[in-house]
Design a protein around this motif. Structure first.
Motif, PDB file in Angstrom:
ATOM      1  N   ALA A   1       0.826  -1.206   0.000  1.00 17.36           N
ATOM      2  CA  ALA A   1       0.000   0.000   0.000  1.00 17.36           C
ATOM      3  C   ALA A   1       0.859   1.253   0.000  1.00 17.36           C
ATOM      4  O   ALA A   1       1.868   1.329   0.701  1.00 17.36           O
ATOM      5  CB  ALA A   1      -0.938   0.001   1.198  1.00 17.36           C
ATOM      6  N   ASP A   2       0.444   2.236  -0.794  1.00 17.33           N
ATOM      7  CA  ASP A   2       1.201   3.481  -0.926  1.00 17.33           C
ATOM      8  C   ASP A   2       1.448   4.158   0.418  1.00 17.33           C
ATOM      9  O   ASP A   2       2.493   4.771   0.632  1.00 17.33           O
ATOM     10  CB  ASP A   2       0.462   4.452  -1.846  1.00 17.33           C
ATOM     11  N   THR A   3       0.474   4.066   1.324  1.00 14.69           N
ATOM     12  CA  THR A   3       0.590   4.752   2.616  1.00 14.69           C
ATOM     13  C   THR A   3       1.419   3.966   3.625  1.00 14.69           C
ATOM     14  O   THR A   3       1.637   4.450   4.739  1.00 14.69           O
ATOM     15  CB  THR A   3      -0.804   5.009   3.211  1.00 14.69           C
ATOM     16  N   ASP A   4       1.890   2.776   3.247  1.00 15.67           N
ATOM     17  CA  ASP A   4       2.627   1.929   4.193  1.00 15.67           C
ATOM     18  C   ASP A   4       4.121   1.835   3.895  1.00 15.67           C
ATOM     19  O   ASP A   4       4.943   1.933   4.808  1.00 15.67           O
ATOM     20  CB  ASP A   4       2.054   0.506   4.213  1.00 15.67           C
ATOM     21  N   LEU A   5       4.487   1.661   2.641  1.00 12.63           N
ATOM     22  CA  LEU A   5       5.859   1.253   2.330  1.00 12.63           C
ATOM     23  C   LEU A   5       6.913   2.249   2.791  1.00 12.63           C
ATOM     24  O   LEU A   5       7.920   1.857   3.382  1.00 12.63           O
ATOM     25  CB  LEU A   5       6.016   0.995   0.827  1.00 12.63           C
ATOM     26  N   LEU A   6       6.713   3.535   2.540  1.00 10.84           N
ATOM     27  CA  LEU A   6       7.760   4.522   2.817  1.00 10.84           C
ATOM     28  C   LEU A   6       7.349   5.555   3.855  1.00 10.84           C
ATOM     29  O   LEU A   6       7.950   6.627   3.933  1.00 10.84           O
ATOM     30  CB  LEU A   6       8.162   5.238   1.517  1.00 10.84           C
ATOM     31  N   SER A   7       6.356   5.250   4.679  1.00 12.17           N
ATOM     32  CA  SER A   7       5.916   6.242   5.660  1.00 12.17           C
ATOM     33  C   SER A   7       6.871   6.329   6.852  1.00 12.17           C
ATOM     34  O   SER A   7       7.042   7.388   7.451  1.00 12.17           O
ATOM     35  CB  SER A   7       4.513   5.917   6.170  1.00 12.17           C
ATOM     36  N   PHE A   8       7.485   5.214   7.245  1.00 15.95           N
ATOM     37  CA  PHE A   8       8.430   5.178   8.367  1.00 15.95           C
ATOM     38  C   PHE A   8       7.837   5.825   9.617  1.00 15.95           C
ATOM     39  O   PHE A   8       8.481   6.626  10.292  1.00 15.95           O
ATOM     40  CB  PHE A   8       9.760   5.835   7.992  1.00 15.95           C
ATOM     41  N   GLY A   9       6.610   5.439   9.927  1.00 16.68           N
ATOM     42  CA  GLY A   9       5.964   5.870  11.153  1.00 16.68           C
ATOM     43  C   GLY A   9       5.921   4.732  12.154  1.00 16.68           C
ATOM     44  O   GLY A   9       6.618   3.717  12.005  1.00 16.68           O
ATOM     45  N   PRO A  10       5.094   4.845  13.181  1.00 13.99           N
ATOM     46  CA  PRO A  10       5.030   3.814  14.215  1.00 13.99           C
ATOM     47  C   PRO A  10       4.610   2.432  13.726  1.00 13.99           C
ATOM     48  O   PRO A  10       4.867   1.447  14.409  1.00 13.99           O
ATOM     49  CB  PRO A  10       3.999   4.384  15.201  1.00 13.99           C
ATOM     50  N   ARG A  11       3.974   2.350  12.558  1.00 11.33           N
ATOM     51  CA  ARG A  11       3.556   1.040  12.053  1.00 11.33           C
ATOM     52  C   ARG A  11       4.624   0.369  11.192  1.00 11.33           C
ATOM     53  O   ARG A  11       4.368  -0.679  10.591  1.00 11.33           O
ATOM     54  CB  ARG A  11       2.271   1.169  11.232  1.00 11.33           C
ATOM     55  N   VAL A  12       5.814   0.936  11.132  1.00 12.61           N
ATOM     56  CA  VAL A  12       6.827   0.423  10.207  1.00 12.61           C
ATOM     57  C   VAL A  12       7.194  -1.030  10.501  1.00 12.61           C
ATOM     58  O   VAL A  12       7.466  -1.818   9.586  1.00 12.61           O
ATOM     59  CB  VAL A  12       8.088   1.321  10.221  1.00 12.61           C
ATOM     60  N   GLY A  13       7.191  -1.430  11.784  1.00 14.70           N
ATOM     61  CA  GLY A  13       7.489  -2.822  12.118  1.00 14.70           C
ATOM     62  C   GLY A  13       6.473  -3.773  11.508  1.00 14.70           C
ATOM     63  O   GLY A  13       6.816  -4.875  11.068  1.00 14.70           O
ATOM     64  N   ARG A  14       5.211  -3.341  11.464  1.00 10.71           N
ATOM     65  CA  ARG A  14       4.171  -4.169  10.854  1.00 10.71           C
ATOM     66  C   ARG A  14       4.373  -4.291   9.347  1.00 10.71           C
ATOM     67  O   ARG A  14       4.096  -5.340   8.752  1.00 10.71           O
ATOM     68  CB  ARG A  14       2.789  -3.576  11.148  1.00 10.71           C
ATOM     69  N   THR A  15       4.846  -3.216   8.718  1.00 12.15           N
ATOM     70  CA  THR A  15       5.111  -3.264   7.281  1.00 12.15           C
ATOM     71  C   THR A  15       6.247  -4.241   6.977  1.00 12.15           C
ATOM     72  O   THR A  15       6.170  -5.035   6.037  1.00 12.15           O
ATOM     73  CB  THR A  15       5.459  -1.868   6.747  1.00 12.15           C
ATOM     74  N   ILE A  16       7.310  -4.184   7.779  1.00 13.92           N
ATOM     75  CA  ILE A  16       8.424  -5.120   7.599  1.00 13.92           C
ATOM     76  C   ILE A  16       7.943  -6.554   7.802  1.00 13.92           C
ATOM     77  O   ILE A  16       8.306  -7.461   7.041  1.00 13.92           O
ATOM     78  CB  ILE A  16       9.563  -4.792   8.581  1.00 13.92           C
ATOM     79  N   THR A  17       7.114  -6.767   8.811  1.00 16.74           N
ATOM     80  CA  THR A  17       6.578  -8.109   9.079  1.00 16.74           C
ATOM     81  C   THR A  17       5.778  -8.622   7.897  1.00 16.74           C
ATOM     82  O   THR A  17       5.941  -9.773   7.462  1.00 16.74           O
ATOM     83  CB  THR A  17       5.682  -8.084  10.340  1.00 16.74           C
ATOM     84  N   ALA A  18       4.898  -7.780   7.352  1.00 17.99           N
ATOM     85  CA  ALA A  18       4.067  -8.190   6.217  1.00 17.99           C
ATOM     86  C   ALA A  18       4.926  -8.558   5.012  1.00 17.99           C
ATOM     87  O   ALA A  18       4.673  -9.552   4.320  1.00 17.99           O
ATOM     88  CB  ALA A  18       3.095  -7.076   5.856  1.00 17.99           C
ATOM     89  N   LEU A  19       5.961  -7.754   4.766  1.00 13.92           N
ATOM     90  CA  LEU A  19       6.845  -8.020   3.635  1.00 13.92           C
ATOM     91  C   LEU A  19       7.640  -9.302   3.837  1.00 13.92           C
ATOM     92  O   LEU A  19       7.775 -10.136   2.929  1.00 13.92           O
ATOM     93  CB  LEU A  19       7.777  -6.833   3.427  1.00 13.92           C
ATOM     94  N   ALA A  20       8.175  -9.487   5.044  1.00 15.34           N
ATOM     95  CA  ALA A  20       8.964 -10.692   5.340  1.00 15.34           C
ATOM     96  C   ALA A  20       8.117 -11.944   5.194  1.00 15.34           C
ATOM     97  O   ALA A  20       8.576 -12.976   4.665  1.00 15.34           O
ATOM     98  CB  ALA A  20       9.556 -10.596   6.738  1.00 15.34           C
TER      99      ALA A  20
END
Length: 336
Positions: free
Chosen positions: A311-330
Protein backbone atom coordinates in the motif's frame (compact mmCIF):
# COMPACT_ATOMS: atom_id res chain seq x y z
CA UNK A 1 1.34 10.42 -4.75
CA UNK A 2 1.36 12.47 -7.98
CA UNK A 3 3.59 15.11 -6.41
CA UNK A 4 6.11 12.45 -5.42
CA UNK A 5 6.31 11.39 -9.04
CA UNK A 6 6.92 14.94 -10.21
CA UNK A 7 9.58 15.57 -7.56
CA UNK A 8 11.42 12.35 -8.24
CA UNK A 9 11.34 12.80 -11.99
CA UNK A 10 12.70 16.32 -11.72
CA UNK A 11 15.41 15.38 -9.26
CA UNK A 12 16.76 12.28 -10.95
CA UNK A 13 15.91 12.48 -14.65
CA UNK A 14 19.55 12.97 -15.64
CA UNK A 15 20.97 10.24 -13.41
CA UNK A 16 22.37 7.10 -15.01
CA UNK A 17 22.09 3.56 -13.75
CA UNK A 18 25.79 2.72 -13.80
CA UNK A 19 27.38 -0.27 -12.18
CA UNK A 20 27.92 -3.73 -13.60
CA UNK A 21 26.99 -7.01 -12.03
CA UNK A 22 30.03 -9.23 -11.77
CA UNK A 23 30.50 -12.96 -11.44
CA UNK A 24 27.78 -15.46 -10.74
CA UNK A 25 25.59 -16.08 -7.74
CA UNK A 26 23.79 -19.04 -6.33
CA UNK A 27 20.04 -19.28 -6.75
CA UNK A 28 18.30 -17.84 -3.70
CA UNK A 29 17.33 -20.43 -1.14
CA UNK A 30 15.46 -18.17 1.28
CA UNK A 31 12.49 -17.25 -0.91
CA UNK A 32 9.18 -19.07 -0.57
CA UNK A 33 7.45 -16.57 -2.86
CA UNK A 34 6.63 -18.13 -6.23
CA UNK A 35 4.54 -15.45 -7.94
CA UNK A 36 2.82 -12.09 -7.44
CA UNK A 37 1.64 -11.13 -3.96
CA UNK A 38 0.41 -8.21 -1.89
CA UNK A 39 2.12 -7.47 1.44
CA UNK A 40 -0.81 -6.50 3.66
CA UNK A 41 -0.59 -5.35 7.25
CA UNK A 42 -2.66 -7.65 9.43
CA UNK A 43 -3.65 -4.58 11.44
CA UNK A 44 -3.78 -1.30 9.52
CA UNK A 45 -4.98 0.93 12.35
CA UNK A 46 -3.00 2.95 14.89
CA UNK A 47 -3.15 2.00 18.57
CA UNK A 48 -2.05 4.61 21.15
CA UNK A 49 0.56 3.58 23.68
CA UNK A 50 -1.38 5.58 26.30
CA UNK A 51 -4.88 7.01 26.49
CA UNK A 52 -5.62 10.62 27.31
CA UNK A 53 -2.05 11.83 27.98
CA UNK A 54 -1.59 15.16 29.75
CA UNK A 55 0.69 17.49 27.75
CA UNK A 56 3.06 19.69 29.75
CA UNK A 57 2.75 23.08 28.09
CA UNK A 58 3.88 25.55 26.99
CA UNK A 59 6.98 24.20 25.29
CA UNK A 60 9.45 25.91 22.99
CA UNK A 61 11.13 23.76 20.37
CA UNK A 62 13.49 24.38 17.50
CA UNK A 63 11.63 23.71 14.28
CA UNK A 64 13.55 21.89 11.54
CA UNK A 65 13.62 25.15 9.54
CA UNK A 66 15.57 26.79 12.39
CA UNK A 67 12.76 28.81 13.95
CA UNK A 68 12.06 28.76 17.67
CA UNK A 69 8.38 27.85 18.04
CA UNK A 70 6.35 28.00 21.24
CA UNK A 71 3.39 25.64 21.51
CA UNK A 72 0.87 26.65 24.18
CA UNK A 73 -2.04 24.40 23.23
CA UNK A 74 -2.46 21.08 21.45
CA UNK A 75 -6.25 21.13 21.60
CA UNK A 76 -6.57 21.48 17.80
CA UNK A 77 -3.74 19.84 15.85
CA UNK A 78 -3.27 19.82 12.08
CA UNK A 79 -0.81 17.23 10.69
CA UNK A 80 0.37 17.52 7.09
CA UNK A 81 3.20 15.77 5.25
CA UNK A 82 3.55 13.75 2.07
CA UNK A 83 3.37 10.31 3.69
CA UNK A 84 0.90 10.61 6.59
CA UNK A 85 3.72 9.93 9.05
CA UNK A 86 3.00 12.85 11.37
CA UNK A 87 -0.66 11.87 11.76
CA UNK A 88 0.41 8.32 12.55
CA UNK A 89 2.78 9.51 15.28
CA UNK A 90 0.26 11.88 16.88
CA UNK A 91 -2.44 9.20 17.00
CA UNK A 92 0.08 6.71 18.42
CA UNK A 93 0.93 9.20 21.18
CA UNK A 94 -2.72 9.15 22.26
CA UNK A 95 -3.55 12.62 20.93
CA UNK A 96 -5.57 11.53 17.91
CA UNK A 97 -8.79 12.96 19.30
CA UNK A 98 -7.19 16.41 19.07
CA UNK A 99 -6.32 16.17 15.36
CA UNK A 100 -8.71 18.41 13.43
CA UNK A 101 -7.02 18.32 10.00
CA UNK A 102 -4.82 15.92 8.07
CA UNK A 103 -3.17 15.25 4.72
CA UNK A 104 -4.65 12.97 2.07
CA UNK A 105 -1.91 10.35 2.62
CA UNK A 106 -3.10 9.57 6.14
CA UNK A 107 -4.74 6.24 5.45
CA UNK A 108 -5.36 4.40 8.72
CA UNK A 109 -8.96 3.85 9.92
CA UNK A 110 -8.83 5.93 13.11
CA UNK A 111 -8.21 9.10 11.07
CA UNK A 112 -10.84 8.44 8.42
CA UNK A 113 -13.25 11.09 9.70
CA UNK A 114 -10.64 13.85 10.18
CA UNK A 115 -11.04 16.58 7.51
CA UNK A 116 -8.45 16.61 4.71
CA UNK A 117 -6.69 19.95 4.26
CA UNK A 118 -4.76 19.18 1.10
CA UNK A 119 -6.00 19.99 -2.39
CA UNK A 120 -5.06 18.71 -5.82
CA UNK A 121 -3.51 15.60 -4.33
CA UNK A 122 -0.83 16.93 -1.98
CA UNK A 123 -0.93 20.73 -1.97
CA UNK A 124 -1.76 22.55 1.26
CA UNK A 125 -5.00 24.51 1.32
CA UNK A 126 -4.44 27.56 3.54
CA UNK A 127 -8.12 28.46 3.73
CA UNK A 128 -9.12 24.95 4.76
CA UNK A 129 -6.49 24.93 7.52
CA UNK A 130 -7.36 28.41 8.82
CA UNK A 131 -11.06 27.50 8.93
CA UNK A 132 -10.19 24.75 11.44
CA UNK A 133 -8.72 27.31 13.88
CA UNK A 134 -5.70 25.11 14.72
CA UNK A 135 -3.61 25.70 17.82
CA UNK A 136 -0.57 24.03 16.21
CA UNK A 137 0.39 22.76 12.76
CA UNK A 138 2.89 19.91 12.36
CA UNK A 139 4.48 19.67 8.91
CA UNK A 140 7.71 19.26 6.92
CA UNK A 141 9.21 20.33 3.61
CA UNK A 142 7.91 17.27 1.75
CA UNK A 143 4.63 19.15 1.27
CA UNK A 144 3.82 22.70 0.27
CA UNK A 145 3.76 25.20 -1.23
CA UNK A 146 6.00 26.80 1.44
CA UNK A 147 4.11 30.07 1.10
CA UNK A 148 1.13 28.41 2.78
CA UNK A 149 3.12 27.36 5.86
CA UNK A 150 4.51 30.90 6.09
CA UNK A 151 1.00 32.32 5.74
CA UNK A 152 -0.11 30.20 8.68
CA UNK A 153 2.76 31.53 10.82
CA UNK A 154 1.90 35.08 9.86
CA UNK A 155 -1.64 34.36 11.08
CA UNK A 156 -0.17 33.60 14.51
CA UNK A 157 -0.41 29.80 14.36
CA UNK A 158 2.59 27.84 15.71
CA UNK A 159 3.95 25.85 12.77
CA UNK A 160 6.55 23.21 13.62
CA UNK A 161 8.61 21.64 10.85
CA UNK A 162 10.20 18.20 11.23
CA UNK A 163 12.97 16.48 9.27
CA UNK A 164 11.50 15.33 5.95
CA UNK A 165 13.77 12.29 5.64
CA UNK A 166 12.09 8.91 6.01
CA UNK A 167 14.54 6.25 7.16
CA UNK A 168 14.32 3.29 9.48
CA UNK A 169 17.15 4.62 11.65
CA UNK A 170 15.41 7.97 11.92
CA UNK A 171 12.10 6.68 13.28
CA UNK A 172 12.97 7.11 17.00
CA UNK A 173 14.22 10.68 16.54
CA UNK A 174 11.15 11.57 14.53
CA UNK A 175 8.84 10.25 17.25
CA UNK A 176 10.78 12.05 19.98
CA UNK A 177 10.68 15.36 18.08
CA UNK A 178 6.91 15.21 17.61
CA UNK A 179 6.36 14.17 21.23
CA UNK A 180 8.51 17.04 22.47
CA UNK A 181 6.58 19.58 20.38
CA UNK A 182 3.29 18.33 21.82
CA UNK A 183 4.50 18.32 25.43
CA UNK A 184 4.46 14.55 25.92
CA UNK A 185 8.15 13.51 25.80
CA UNK A 186 7.70 10.59 28.21
CA UNK A 187 4.93 9.16 26.04
CA UNK A 188 7.30 9.51 23.11
CA UNK A 189 9.81 7.28 24.88
CA UNK A 190 7.12 4.66 25.45
CA UNK A 191 6.23 4.75 21.78
CA UNK A 192 9.89 4.46 20.73
CA UNK A 193 10.27 1.35 22.90
CA UNK A 194 7.14 -0.21 21.42
CA UNK A 195 8.18 0.51 17.83
CA UNK A 196 11.75 -0.71 18.40
CA UNK A 197 10.38 -4.01 19.74
CA UNK A 198 8.17 -4.48 16.68
CA UNK A 199 11.06 -3.73 14.32
CA UNK A 200 13.35 -6.20 16.14
CA UNK A 201 10.70 -8.93 15.96
CA UNK A 202 10.11 -8.24 12.26
CA UNK A 203 13.82 -8.43 11.43
CA UNK A 204 14.00 -11.86 13.10
CA UNK A 205 11.66 -13.29 10.45
CA UNK A 206 14.44 -13.36 7.84
CA UNK A 207 15.90 -16.89 7.56
CA UNK A 208 19.49 -17.33 8.68
CA UNK A 209 22.12 -19.16 6.70
CA UNK A 210 20.35 -18.86 3.34
CA UNK A 211 21.36 -16.89 0.28
CA UNK A 212 19.56 -13.55 0.66
CA UNK A 213 17.14 -12.66 -2.13
CA UNK A 214 17.82 -9.67 -4.37
CA UNK A 215 15.09 -7.03 -4.32
CA UNK A 216 14.47 -3.76 -6.09
CA UNK A 217 11.78 -1.14 -5.59
CA UNK A 218 10.38 0.44 -8.75
CA UNK A 219 8.51 3.72 -8.42
CA UNK A 220 6.09 3.75 -11.32
CA UNK A 221 3.29 6.13 -12.23
CA UNK A 222 1.97 5.24 -15.65
CA UNK A 223 -0.34 8.24 -15.87
CA UNK A 224 2.59 10.60 -15.30
CA UNK A 225 5.12 8.65 -17.37
CA UNK A 226 7.39 8.16 -14.36
CA UNK A 227 9.43 4.93 -14.20
CA UNK A 228 12.19 4.92 -11.60
CA UNK A 229 14.45 2.36 -9.93
CA UNK A 230 15.49 2.88 -6.33
CA UNK A 231 18.98 3.09 -4.95
CA UNK A 232 20.72 4.14 -1.71
CA UNK A 233 18.84 6.50 0.62
CA UNK A 234 15.55 6.00 -1.20
CA UNK A 235 13.91 4.62 1.92
CA UNK A 236 13.10 1.42 0.08
CA UNK A 237 16.71 0.29 0.58
CA UNK A 238 16.19 0.39 4.36
CA UNK A 239 13.01 -1.70 4.12
CA UNK A 240 14.72 -4.23 1.86
CA UNK A 241 17.69 -4.53 4.22
CA UNK A 242 15.31 -4.91 7.17
CA UNK A 243 13.86 -8.10 5.69
CA UNK A 244 17.31 -9.61 5.22
CA UNK A 245 17.48 -9.01 1.47
CA UNK A 246 19.95 -7.28 -0.86
CA UNK A 247 18.93 -3.91 -2.31
CA UNK A 248 20.10 -4.37 -5.89
CA UNK A 249 20.24 -0.66 -6.65
CA UNK A 250 22.84 -0.21 -3.94
CA UNK A 251 24.56 -3.45 -4.92
CA UNK A 252 25.18 -2.42 -8.54
CA UNK A 253 26.58 0.94 -7.48
CA UNK A 254 23.80 3.48 -7.97
CA UNK A 255 24.69 6.79 -6.36
CA UNK A 256 21.23 8.38 -6.38
CA UNK A 257 18.06 7.49 -4.45
CA UNK A 258 16.16 7.07 -7.73
CA UNK A 259 17.20 6.78 -11.38
CA UNK A 260 15.23 6.19 -14.56
CA UNK A 261 14.59 2.52 -15.27
CA UNK A 262 16.72 1.12 -18.11
CA UNK A 263 16.95 -2.38 -19.52
CA UNK A 264 20.70 -2.38 -18.90
CA UNK A 265 20.28 -1.36 -15.27
CA UNK A 266 17.69 -4.03 -14.55
CA UNK A 267 19.62 -6.76 -16.32
CA UNK A 268 22.73 -5.82 -14.35
CA UNK A 269 20.74 -5.82 -11.13
CA UNK A 270 19.10 -9.23 -11.63
CA UNK A 271 16.41 -8.79 -8.95
CA UNK A 272 14.66 -11.91 -7.69
CA UNK A 273 11.70 -9.83 -6.49
CA UNK A 274 10.33 -6.44 -7.53
CA UNK A 275 8.55 -4.19 -5.03
CA UNK A 276 6.01 -1.61 -6.16
CA UNK A 277 3.36 0.55 -4.56
CA UNK A 278 -0.15 -0.76 -5.07
CA UNK A 279 -1.47 2.33 -6.83
CA UNK A 280 1.65 2.47 -8.96
CA UNK A 281 1.10 -1.11 -10.10
CA UNK A 282 -2.48 -0.29 -10.97
CA UNK A 283 -1.37 2.80 -12.92
CA UNK A 284 0.69 0.72 -15.35
CA UNK A 285 -1.99 -1.90 -15.94
CA UNK A 286 -1.14 -4.45 -13.25
CA UNK A 287 1.46 -7.22 -13.45
CA UNK A 288 1.25 -7.58 -17.23
CA UNK A 289 1.68 -3.83 -17.72
CA UNK A 290 4.69 -3.76 -15.42
CA UNK A 291 6.31 -6.60 -17.32
CA UNK A 292 6.03 -4.58 -20.54
CA UNK A 293 8.36 -1.89 -19.16
CA UNK A 294 11.70 -2.45 -20.95
CA UNK A 295 13.93 -4.83 -19.00
CA UNK A 296 11.42 -5.83 -16.32
CA UNK A 297 10.22 -8.99 -18.03
CA UNK A 298 13.77 -10.23 -18.60
CA UNK A 299 14.78 -10.18 -14.92
CA UNK A 300 14.46 -13.26 -12.70
CA UNK A 301 11.65 -11.43 -10.90
CA UNK A 302 9.83 -10.70 -14.14
CA UNK A 303 10.26 -14.20 -15.54
CA UNK A 304 8.81 -15.67 -12.34
CA UNK A 305 6.23 -12.85 -11.91
CA UNK A 306 7.53 -12.30 -8.39
CA UNK A 307 6.04 -8.83 -8.00
CA UNK A 308 5.09 -7.67 -4.51
CA UNK A 309 2.90 -4.63 -4.09
CA UNK A 310 2.57 -2.69 -0.83
CA UNK A 311 0.00 0.00 0.00
CA UNK A 312 1.20 3.48 -0.93
CA UNK A 313 0.59 4.75 2.62
CA UNK A 314 2.63 1.93 4.19
CA UNK A 315 5.86 1.25 2.33
CA UNK A 316 7.76 4.52 2.82
CA UNK A 317 5.92 6.24 5.66
CA UNK A 318 8.43 5.18 8.37
CA UNK A 319 5.96 5.87 11.15
CA UNK A 320 5.03 3.81 14.21
CA UNK A 321 3.56 1.04 12.05
CA UNK A 322 6.83 0.42 10.21
CA UNK A 323 7.49 -2.82 12.12
CA UNK A 324 4.17 -4.17 10.85
CA UNK A 325 5.11 -3.26 7.28
CA UNK A 326 8.42 -5.12 7.60
CA UNK A 327 6.58 -8.11 9.08
CA UNK A 328 4.07 -8.19 6.22
CA UNK A 329 6.85 -8.02 3.64
CA UNK A 330 8.96 -10.69 5.34
CA UNK A 331 6.01 -13.09 5.56
CA UNK A 332 5.24 -12.70 1.87
CA UNK A 333 8.85 -13.36 0.94
CA UNK A 334 9.67 -16.22 3.29
CA UNK A 335 6.34 -17.86 4.04
CA UNK A 336 4.82 -17.53 0.60
Amino acid sequence: MRQVAALLAAAFLLAGCGGVATGTREAPTALALSGPATARLTDTDVHPVVTDPTPELPVTVRSHDGAEVTVSSVDRIVTVDLYGTLSEIVFSLGLGDRVVGRDSSTGFPSAANVPVVTAGGHDLNAEAILDLDPTVVLTDTSIGPPEVQQQLREAGIPVVFFAPERTLAGVPAHIRAVAAALGVPSVGEQLVSSVDAEITAARALAPEGATPPRLTFLYVRGSAGVYLMSGPDSGADAMIEAVGAVDVGTDIGLDKPFVPITSEGLLNAQPDVILVMSEGLESVGGIDGLLRIPGVGQTPAGQSRRIVDVADTDLLSFGPRVGRTITALAKVLYEG
